[in-house]
Motif scaffolding. Sequence first.
Motif, PDB file in Angstrom:
ATOM      1  N   VAL A 224      -9.139  -5.102   2.685  1.00  0.00           N
ATOM      2  CA  VAL A 224      -9.557  -4.199   1.432  1.00  0.00           C
ATOM      3  C   VAL A 224     -10.796  -3.600   1.171  1.00  0.00           C
ATOM      4  N   PHE A 226     -12.010  -1.433  -1.207  1.00  0.00           N
ATOM      5  CA  PHE A 226     -12.406  -1.253  -2.885  1.00  0.00           C
ATOM      6  C   PHE A 226     -13.100  -0.142  -3.128  1.00  0.00           C
ATOM      7  N   LYS A 233     -15.655   4.860   1.012  1.00  0.00           N
ATOM      8  CA  LYS A 233     -14.637   4.079   1.264  1.00  0.00           C
ATOM      9  C   LYS A 233     -13.423   4.653   2.824  1.00  0.00           C
ATOM     10  N   THR A 255      -7.699  10.025  -1.726  1.00  0.00           N
ATOM     11  CA  THR A 255      -6.548   9.043  -1.542  1.00  0.00           C
ATOM     12  C   THR A 255      -5.899   8.331  -2.796  1.00  0.00           C
ATOM     13  N   MET A 258      -2.155   3.557   0.164  1.00  0.00           N
ATOM     14  CA  MET A 258      -3.291   3.208   0.733  1.00  0.00           C
ATOM     15  C   MET A 258      -2.851   3.586   2.569  1.00  0.00           C
ATOM     16  N   THR A 273      -7.702  -2.140   5.051  1.00  0.00           N
ATOM     17  CA  THR A 273      -6.503  -1.027   4.394  1.00  0.00           C
ATOM     18  C   THR A 273      -7.542  -0.380   3.740  1.00  0.00           C
ATOM     19  N   ASP A 274      -7.656   1.089   3.510  1.00  0.00           N
ATOM     20  CA  ASP A 274      -8.365   2.338   2.243  1.00  0.00           C
ATOM     21  C   ASP A 274      -7.566   2.229   1.519  1.00  0.00           C
ATOM     22  N   THR A 275      -7.913   2.201   0.082  1.00  0.00           N
ATOM     23  CA  THR A 275      -7.306   1.927  -0.814  1.00  0.00           C
ATOM     24  C   THR A 275      -7.538   3.477  -2.123  1.00  0.00           C
ATOM     25  N   ARG A 292      -1.476   0.105  -6.912  1.00  0.00           N
ATOM     26  CA  ARG A 292      -0.736  -0.786  -5.350  1.00  0.00           C
ATOM     27  C   ARG A 292      -2.831  -1.276  -5.020  1.00  0.00           C
ATOM     28  N   ALA A 293      -3.832   0.094  -5.294  1.00  0.00           N
ATOM     29  CA  ALA A 293      -5.481  -0.763  -5.008  1.00  0.00           C
ATOM     30  C   ALA A 293      -5.744  -2.475  -5.522  1.00  0.00           C
ATOM     31  N   ARG A 294      -4.939  -1.944  -6.910  1.00  0.00           N
ATOM     32  CA  ARG A 294      -5.719  -3.959  -7.338  1.00  0.00           C
ATOM     33  C   ARG A 294      -5.020  -4.777  -6.588  1.00  0.00           C
TER      34      ARG A 294
END
Length: 441
Positions: A224, A226, A233, A255, A258, A273-275, A292-294
């Motif tokens: 991921v 982050f 990112k 963005t 994800m 995965t880009d967040t 969702r990123a966290r």
Amino acid sequence: MDTIVALSSGALPAGVAVVRISGPDAFGVLKQVTGMNTEDPRCSKRAFVLADIFDPLSDERLDRGLVLPFKGPHSFTGEDVIELHLHGSRAVVDQLLASLSRLENVRLAEPGEFTRRAYVNGKMNLVDAEALGDLIQAQTKAQRRHANLITDGKLVATYNGWRDLVLRSRAMIEADIDFADEDDVPGSLVDIVFAEIRDLIDQIEVQIQRTEVADRIREGFRIVIFGAPNAGKSTLLNVLAGREAAIVADIPGTTRDMIEVQLDLSGFLVHITDTAGIRDSDEVVEQIGVSRARDAALDADLVLNLSSDGYWEEVCSDSSGSFEEVKVLSKSDLAKRVGEANADVSVSAKSGEGLDKLVNLVTARIEKTMGVLNERSGGNRRQASKMRGALELLKSIDAQDPLEINAESLRLAAIQLSELIGDVSHEELLGEIFSSFCIGK
């Protein structure tokens, strides 16, 4: 039993198409499509024969190709098998398969049915069959190597050794029960059993760890990207993917959701995965993206934590999550930046500076994760489930309990280990395993 038929080679059109036929009527089918019969000496040589291939229903000549006969049990499935090597024309193969499937007692094969028959006929065990499925589906060097590692026989030998030890231990305990009054049965045998079981528990726990790593090889490592908005990112994702997978703009918060790409990184399958950029926001959609990123970072195997100013966002405030973190100082082409000394690597997605170092660093972290394999193979989730079942039973064995209870635990553990290698298999289980194979294998 039906005779089955399928295209066993790749998608059409192709240079060559291989049609495989297996079952009791395989040589009867051969006679109908080529005129060759079982008395023909060429049928017993297991050698290629050049022949005209005819439609068995209309006698129309479809092609001229090579015929390779295998008399059972000396074949992949253990049955009579015929391989027809034709030109890879969709028109030829489709008509041939359609006509063959209309013959009496002949039908199209189901996914994995050839391999399943090989297993049922004792040509391979269940572990080898699963490894074959992994090899067919392998996309990377690591997946190919691991699948081949399983087929060297060492893993099956290990599983067999465990089962034999459990069976022997059970026999020793039952001997102590049956001949408790006899002087020629040493009481120390039970002590030996408990010591061997404790050692076996350690071995199974290590193998379960190997299986968890093998799942990563098979399914891919989760990485991921982050960091704060505009840390670079999405640009890094695009460079690693070699395409414009994510929208890049100077506007913070571009963005929202994800974006995942799958690629072969130094021989390993990885999902990157880009967040969404981490920041406080009053906008509901962006808040969801940050949440969702966290969550994605906490579930990842590796987090690439990007910063363009030397101040990295905290992935989590407690010890939750099993991820590893790499601090990446981005946009190194602009200027030497504050915090460079605290970064694991500095990169510029624009100039390419540091990208090789980043890839090498990520590869090293993945290889570190794989270290538990030590050139030994891991199993799969089905096998791990059986190992855990056996482990629970073995851990329940207690020297203070009656011998009869311990003997029953060993009996049940032996069943779990037998199912591990496929000596005892249920129809539903076999259907689930072989349904994941391609048709024709």
